[in-house]
Structures are given as structure tokens and as C-alpha cells.
Design a protein around this motif. Structure first.
Motif, PDB file in Angstrom:
ATOM      1  N   GLU A 135       0.817  -1.217   0.000  1.00  0.00           N
ATOM      2  CA  GLU A 135       0.000   0.000   0.000  1.00  0.00           C
ATOM      3  C   GLU A 135       0.848   1.263   0.000  1.00  0.00           C
ATOM      4  OE1 GLU A 135      -2.204  -1.051   3.533  1.00  0.00           O
ATOM      5  OE2 GLU A 135      -3.835  -1.870   2.312  1.00  0.00           O
ATOM      6  N   GLY A 136       2.175   1.109   0.049  1.00  0.00           N
ATOM      7  CA  GLY A 136       3.079   2.256   0.075  1.00  0.00           C
ATOM      8  C   GLY A 136       3.539   2.586   1.474  1.00  0.00           C
ATOM      9  N   ASN A 137       4.684   3.267   1.559  1.00  0.00           N
ATOM     10  CA  ASN A 137       5.267   3.711   2.840  1.00  0.00           C
ATOM     11  C   ASN A 137       5.523   2.563   3.805  1.00  0.00           C
ATOM     12  OD1 ASN A 137       5.158   6.443   2.013  1.00  0.00           O
ATOM     13  ND2 ASN A 137       3.015   6.528   2.625  1.00  0.00           N
ATOM     14  N   GLY A 138       5.795   1.367   3.282  1.00  0.00           N
ATOM     15  CA  GLY A 138       6.062   0.218   4.146  1.00  0.00           C
ATOM     16  C   GLY A 138       4.819  -0.417   4.715  1.00  0.00           C
ATOM     17  N   ASN A 139       3.644   0.029   4.267  1.00  0.00           N
ATOM     18  CA  ASN A 139       2.387  -0.572   4.708  1.00  0.00           C
ATOM     19  C   ASN A 139       1.990  -1.648   3.709  1.00  0.00           C
ATOM     20  OD1 ASN A 139       2.349   1.350   6.755  1.00  0.00           O
ATOM     21  ND2 ASN A 139       1.040   2.727   5.620  1.00  0.00           N
ATOM     22  N   SER A 140       1.712  -2.817   4.225  1.00  0.00           N
ATOM     23  CA  SER A 140       1.333  -3.925   3.346  1.00  0.00           C
ATOM     24  C   SER A 140       0.665  -5.005   4.167  1.00  0.00           C
ATOM     25  CB  SER A 140       2.570  -4.484   2.637  1.00  0.00           C
ATOM     26  OG  SER A 140       3.486  -4.990   3.593  1.00  0.00           O
ATOM     27  N   TYR A 141       0.116  -5.979   3.450  1.00  0.00           N
ATOM     28  CA  TYR A 141      -0.335  -7.171   4.131  1.00  0.00           C
ATOM     29  C   TYR A 141       0.060  -8.374   3.288  1.00  0.00           C
ATOM     30  CZ  TYR A 141      -4.619  -6.405   1.332  1.00  0.00           C
ATOM     31  OH  TYR A 141      -5.522  -6.174   0.331  1.00  0.00           O
TER      32      TYR A 141
END
Length: 131
Positions: A64-70
Motif C-alpha cells: 500500500e506504500g510507505n512500508g504498509n502492506s499485508y
């Protein structure tokens, strides 16, 4: 007057360049694996239960960007887990009352080591951030 015109033209050119960079940054998106909503798929090292044997688990990641993910992980026995990352750090997993195990995450270099109950997953930063 000529000097003011040059200054105005320079400012306008700088503003236009800034807008172009902003638009280009918005257009940059992580590629998707063909036919999926995932940015990457593959395998990660994992250990199931009290076994000391490292095996591999399939994964699929949505960045999802900026180190945000799942990361969706499928264990060798078919059980699935989803681990959530915020700013590159594992923060939690999707659980239910039937799957309510202790969650613990640490970092070793560029590897997130995640324990959910007795299960262990090793997820490289490249999976989370891309690259």
C-alpha cells in the motif's frame, strides 16, 4: 521590467516542473502479478508448530506504500494467515476466536521474524517494500 519577466518565467517554470514531478509520483504504482491483485507472490521460510524443520510457505503481498502492506501466507497444511505491516514493521495478524495465538515480531537485519503461537515466518523487507 525585463528582470522581473525573467524571474516570473523562472518561477512559473519551477512550479510547472514541481507539478510534473508530483503527477509522475502519483502515477508510479507497484506492478501487479498478472491476473491478481497482488504485487508479488513467492515462498518464504516457515516452521510449523514445534517442528524444528524449516519448510516453505506460499505468500502473496499487497503493498500500500510507505512500508504498509499485508501478506497472505498459506501454510503447507493449507491453513492461511494474513500478517499486517505498518511502516515496514509487522504489527498484527488477522485472527479469529478459533485462531487467537500470541503474536510476536522481531527484526534480524532485513528480515522480519514473526511468531504466531508456535508457527514462525521469515519475511524479507523486499517482500514488504518491493525491490
Amino acid at each position: 521590467a525585463a528582470g522581473e519577466a525573467v524571474v516570473e518565467e523562472t518561477q512559473e517554470a519551477a512550479e510547472n516542473a514541481g507539478e510534473a514531478v508530483t503527477e509522475a509520483a502519483v502515477d508510479v504504482k507497484d506492478a501487479l502479478v498478472a491476473g491478481t491483485n497482488y504485487n508479488a507472490t513467492g515462498k518464504v521460510p516457515c516452521k510449523m508448530g514445534s517442528s524444528s524443520t524449516t519448510v516453505t510457505c506460499d505468500f502473496e503481498v499487497v503493498r500500500e506504500g510507505n512500508g504498509n502492506s499485508y501478506v497472505h501466507i498459506t501454510n503447507p497444511d493449507g491453513r492461511q494467515r494474513t500478517i499486517f505491516f505498518e511502516e515496514g514493521k509487522a504489527t498484527r495478524y488477522a485472527n479469529s476466536e478459533a485462531d487467537n495465538h500470541e503474536f510476536k515480531a522481531t527484526k534480524e537485519g532485513d528480515m522480519s521474524i514473526i511468531h504466531i503461537g508456535e508457527d514462525r515466518y521469515e519475511i524479507p523487507d523486499a517482500v514488504i517494500m518491493g525491490g
